[in-house]
Design a protein around this motif. Sequence first.
Motif, PDB file in Angstrom:
ATOM      1  N   UNK A  75       0.866  -1.162   0.116  1.00 19.47           N
ATOM      2  CA  UNK A  75       0.264  -0.296  -0.296  1.00 19.47           C
ATOM      3  C   UNK A  75       0.541   1.356  -0.105  1.00 19.47           C
ATOM      4  N   UNK A  76       2.255   0.791  -0.076  1.00 16.13           N
ATOM      5  CA  UNK A  76       3.213   2.628  -0.521  1.00 16.13           C
ATOM      6  C   UNK A  76       3.866   2.218   0.539  1.00 16.13           C
ATOM      7  N   UNK A  77       3.540   2.207   1.650  1.00 18.36           N
ATOM      8  CA  UNK A  77       3.372   2.589   2.954  1.00 18.36           C
ATOM      9  C   UNK A  77       4.743   2.345   3.682  1.00 18.36           C
ATOM     10  N   UNK A  78       5.656   1.233   2.891  1.00 19.73           N
ATOM     11  CA  UNK A  78       7.290   0.355   3.818  1.00 19.73           C
ATOM     12  C   UNK A  78       7.973   1.951   3.898  1.00 19.73           C
ATOM     13  N   UNK A  79       8.234   2.436   2.882  1.00 17.98           N
ATOM     14  CA  UNK A  79       9.686   3.631   3.190  1.00 17.98           C
ATOM     15  C   UNK A  79       9.027   4.751   4.173  1.00 17.98           C
ATOM     16  N   UNK A  80       8.510   5.507   3.698  1.00 15.31           N
ATOM     17  CA  UNK A  80       7.400   6.201   5.175  1.00 15.31           C
ATOM     18  C   UNK A  80       7.672   5.444   6.639  1.00 15.31           C
ATOM     19  N   UNK A  81       7.491   4.623   7.223  1.00 17.08           N
ATOM     20  CA  UNK A  81       7.655   3.697   8.184  1.00 17.08           C
ATOM     21  C   UNK A  81       8.952   3.237   8.523  1.00 17.08           C
ATOM     22  N   UNK A  82       9.749   2.734   7.179  1.00 21.27           N
ATOM     23  CA  UNK A  82      10.831   2.433   7.773  1.00 21.27           C
ATOM     24  C   UNK A  82      11.744   3.265   8.278  1.00 21.27           C
ATOM     25  N   UNK A  83      11.791   4.304   7.376  1.00 20.16           N
ATOM     26  CA  UNK A  83      12.163   6.288   7.483  1.00 20.16           C
ATOM     27  C   UNK A  83      12.388   6.491   8.902  1.00 20.16           C
ATOM     28  N   UNK A  84      11.758   6.205   9.748  1.00 15.86           N
ATOM     29  CA  UNK A  84      11.531   6.449  10.758  1.00 15.86           C
ATOM     30  C   UNK A  84      11.702   5.277  11.904  1.00 15.86           C
ATOM     31  N   UNK A  85      12.465   3.853  11.131  1.00 17.00           N
ATOM     32  CA  UNK A  85      12.746   2.478  12.171  1.00 17.00           C
ATOM     33  C   UNK A  85      14.069   3.018  12.409  1.00 17.00           C
ATOM     34  N   UNK A  86      14.293   2.200  12.829  1.00 13.22           N
ATOM     35  CA  UNK A  86      15.761   2.168  13.921  1.00 13.22           C
ATOM     36  C   UNK A  86      15.936   1.039  13.663  1.00 13.22           C
ATOM     37  N   UNK A  87      17.000   0.976  12.902  1.00 14.24           N
ATOM     38  CA  UNK A  87      18.111  -1.193  12.248  1.00 14.24           C
ATOM     39  C   UNK A  87      18.067  -1.360  13.647  1.00 14.24           C
ATOM     40  N   UNK A  88      18.604  -2.389  13.442  1.00 13.39           N
ATOM     41  CA  UNK A  88      18.584  -3.872  14.280  1.00 13.39           C
ATOM     42  C   UNK A  88      19.886  -5.032  13.641  1.00 13.39           C
ATOM     43  N   UNK A  89      20.812  -4.199  13.475  1.00 12.92           N
ATOM     44  CA  UNK A  89      21.418  -5.399  12.910  1.00 12.92           C
ATOM     45  C   UNK A  89      21.399  -6.875  13.467  1.00 12.92           C
ATOM     46  N   UNK A  90      22.080  -6.943  14.739  1.00 13.60           N
ATOM     47  CA  UNK A  90      22.280  -7.507  15.579  1.00 13.60           C
ATOM     48  C   UNK A  90      21.633  -7.728  16.821  1.00 13.60           C
ATOM     49  N   UNK A  91      21.642  -8.784  17.598  1.00 11.37           N
ATOM     50  CA  UNK A  91      21.275  -8.605  19.191  1.00 11.37           C
ATOM     51  C   UNK A  91      22.844  -8.216  19.760  1.00 11.37           C
ATOM     52  N   UNK A  92      22.453  -7.568  21.019  1.00  7.70           N
ATOM     53  CA  UNK A  92      23.388  -7.847  21.975  1.00  7.70           C
ATOM     54  C   UNK A  92      23.102  -8.152  23.616  1.00  7.70           C
ATOM     55  N   UNK A  93      23.825  -9.528  23.468  1.00  7.89           N
ATOM     56  CA  UNK A  93      23.456 -10.299  24.674  1.00  7.89           C
ATOM     57  C   UNK A  93      24.760  -9.228  26.116  1.00  7.89           C
ATOM     58  N   UNK A  94      23.955  -9.094  27.224  1.00  5.62           N
ATOM     59  CA  UNK A  94      24.415  -8.796  28.382  1.00  5.62           C
ATOM     60  C   UNK A  94      24.631  -9.883  29.296  1.00  5.62           C
ATOM     61  N   UNK A  95      25.368 -10.059  29.964  1.00  2.87           N
ATOM     62  CA  UNK A  95      25.632 -10.939  30.900  1.00  2.87           C
ATOM     63  C   UNK A  95      25.397 -10.643  31.595  1.00  2.87           C
ATOM     64  N   UNK A  96      25.782 -11.440  33.224  1.00  5.72           N
ATOM     65  CA  UNK A  96      25.018 -10.778  34.980  1.00  5.72           C
ATOM     66  C   UNK A  96      26.600 -10.505  34.970  1.00  5.72           C
ATOM     67  N   UNK A  97      27.504 -10.178  34.119  1.00  5.22           N
ATOM     68  CA  UNK A  97      28.933  -9.716  34.176  1.00  5.22           C
ATOM     69  C   UNK A  97      29.023  -8.510  33.953  1.00  5.22           C
ATOM     70  N   UNK A  98      28.064  -7.932  33.441  1.00  6.07           N
ATOM     71  CA  UNK A  98      28.101  -7.028  32.453  1.00  6.07           C
ATOM     72  C   UNK A  98      29.046  -7.254  30.645  1.00  6.07           C
TER      73      UNK A  98
END
Length: 472
Positions: A75-98
Amino acid sequence: MDYSTNDSKSTSKKKVVAVVGGGLVGALNACYFAKRGFQVEVFESREDIRQAKIVKGRSINLALSHRGRQALKQVGMEDTIVSKGIPMHSRMIHSLNGTQSPIPYGKKGQYILSVDRANLNKELLSAAETYSTLKLNFAHKLLNWSTETGAMTFLRADGAKEEILADLIVGCDGAFSAIRKQFLRQSRFNFSQTYIPHGYLELTMPPINGEFAMKPNYLHIWPRNTFMMIALPNLDKTFTCTLFMPFDEFENVTTGDQVTEFFQKYFPDAIPLIGADALKRDYFRLPAQAMVSVKCSPYHLSDKCVLMGDAAHAVVPFYGQGMNAGFEDCLVFNEIMDQLNEDFSAVLPEYTRVRVPDDHAIADLAMYNYVEMRSHVNSKWFLFRKYVDNFLHIIMPRTIIPLYTMVTFTRTRYHEAVKRWHWQDKVINQGLLCVAASVVGGSYLLVRYPPNMPNISIEQLWTRLQALKSPF
Ligand code: FAD
Ligand code: EGU
């Protein structure tokens, strides 16, 4: 008011579609029907969120992935929404020790997006409103509807009731759907609803010196078996942290000091980032929210009514797919409308036939992942599993595709992804069995028939090995 067309064969006058629910799926669906030229009436119980000051509701941000994007694109809405999104390329795993360990989602171009729910909803409503044949009716709460006449009764903000008729009713009114209530009275309608023992709570992590408190292009995860926290970035440089924990445990944390103590034990690195005082305060701002999984079938009632989004399938959020699946519902329905020439009496049963197995599969997968995460997933286990997945994919890229990759980055039908996953599991297990058998068998043969090795020193062996590597 009777919006419905009298002549069902009429081609000059397009039929009237009533979309009940102006949330994420309802607003997108309205665009789809309007784009086809239908007369669309959207009924939303809340006031217009574009005017509202405080937006209450579930989760502040969401992970948007391939399926959702494909549906927006149509419906032509992809670019509008993607431009206001923040890309997440990876997960960041936080261990108990930081310690923080990144694990990529895939190849370079493969990422998911953190999008703001309220903004997404507003953009979709505004896009819907650009169609001249579409009308948004806010402060219209569906009370009931008749399966015989199709008449819907709405409660308006002024307390008055309004009766409305339409050719097709599309129920997009969320996990506690009022439209679905009438389905429950039908013979051979299947329905199940399960609340999980966990609740969730959202906390905001403010920027530090005007910058993100943690690396922004990641989905931050603190896996702690029973307890889990995840954080997604927002455009205003805050993070929204979502804490998942059993309701029993929420009951054990009732004072500010207990909150500090709890975070000290499980999420120590997050305390200074959220702020020790803010944490004590914000933790009690809202009670923990429940999570429900809903499955039902069929999704349609004769040629009159159809369910989509959470109204058809609420899933627990442990695969980040609820909205994506709901958006894909709209896309699949649209594809079937093309195939069957917008004939509701054919399209609705076909939609049920095609979509139920897939929505049930993602509901099961999300529940499976919830059970797995809470039973034994700590940060080490999470890292190990993802490394194994990625390793197998790298050595056998065509044979082994991680499940989350099929779910998140392709439009492989959810039920096909599950089938393939089971098949891959068999291949991996048989591979492991072969390796184990060779090791055992080889060792036996070596012991039973020791080879007649020439008397050669380790040093000599090493130089020969080195020689093998050089091209000459
Ligand atoms: P809703 O968003 O619930 O919208 C329903 C609408 O109908 C609302 O506007 C409501 O006001 C209206 N309504 C209700 N009753 C009536 C009535 N009687 N009359 C008129 N209107 C009515 N999904 C993802 O894809 N990625 C994620 O990362 C993700 N994270 C999540 C995290 C959490 C903590 C939770 C709880 C869910 C998450 N989801 C995620 C799932 C996602 O939120 C839902 O799948 C999505 O909101 C479904 O959209 P919907 O339009 O079907 O329902
Ligand atoms: C939960 C709540 C990591 C937003 C599942 C991954 C989620 C999201 C994962 C929420 C996890 C869990 C996947 C994505 C995503 C992972 C996924 C979960 C977004 C298997 C706002 N999950 N989520 N899986 O792989 O495929 O990173 O509330 F912690 S995005 Cl539970 Cl890809």
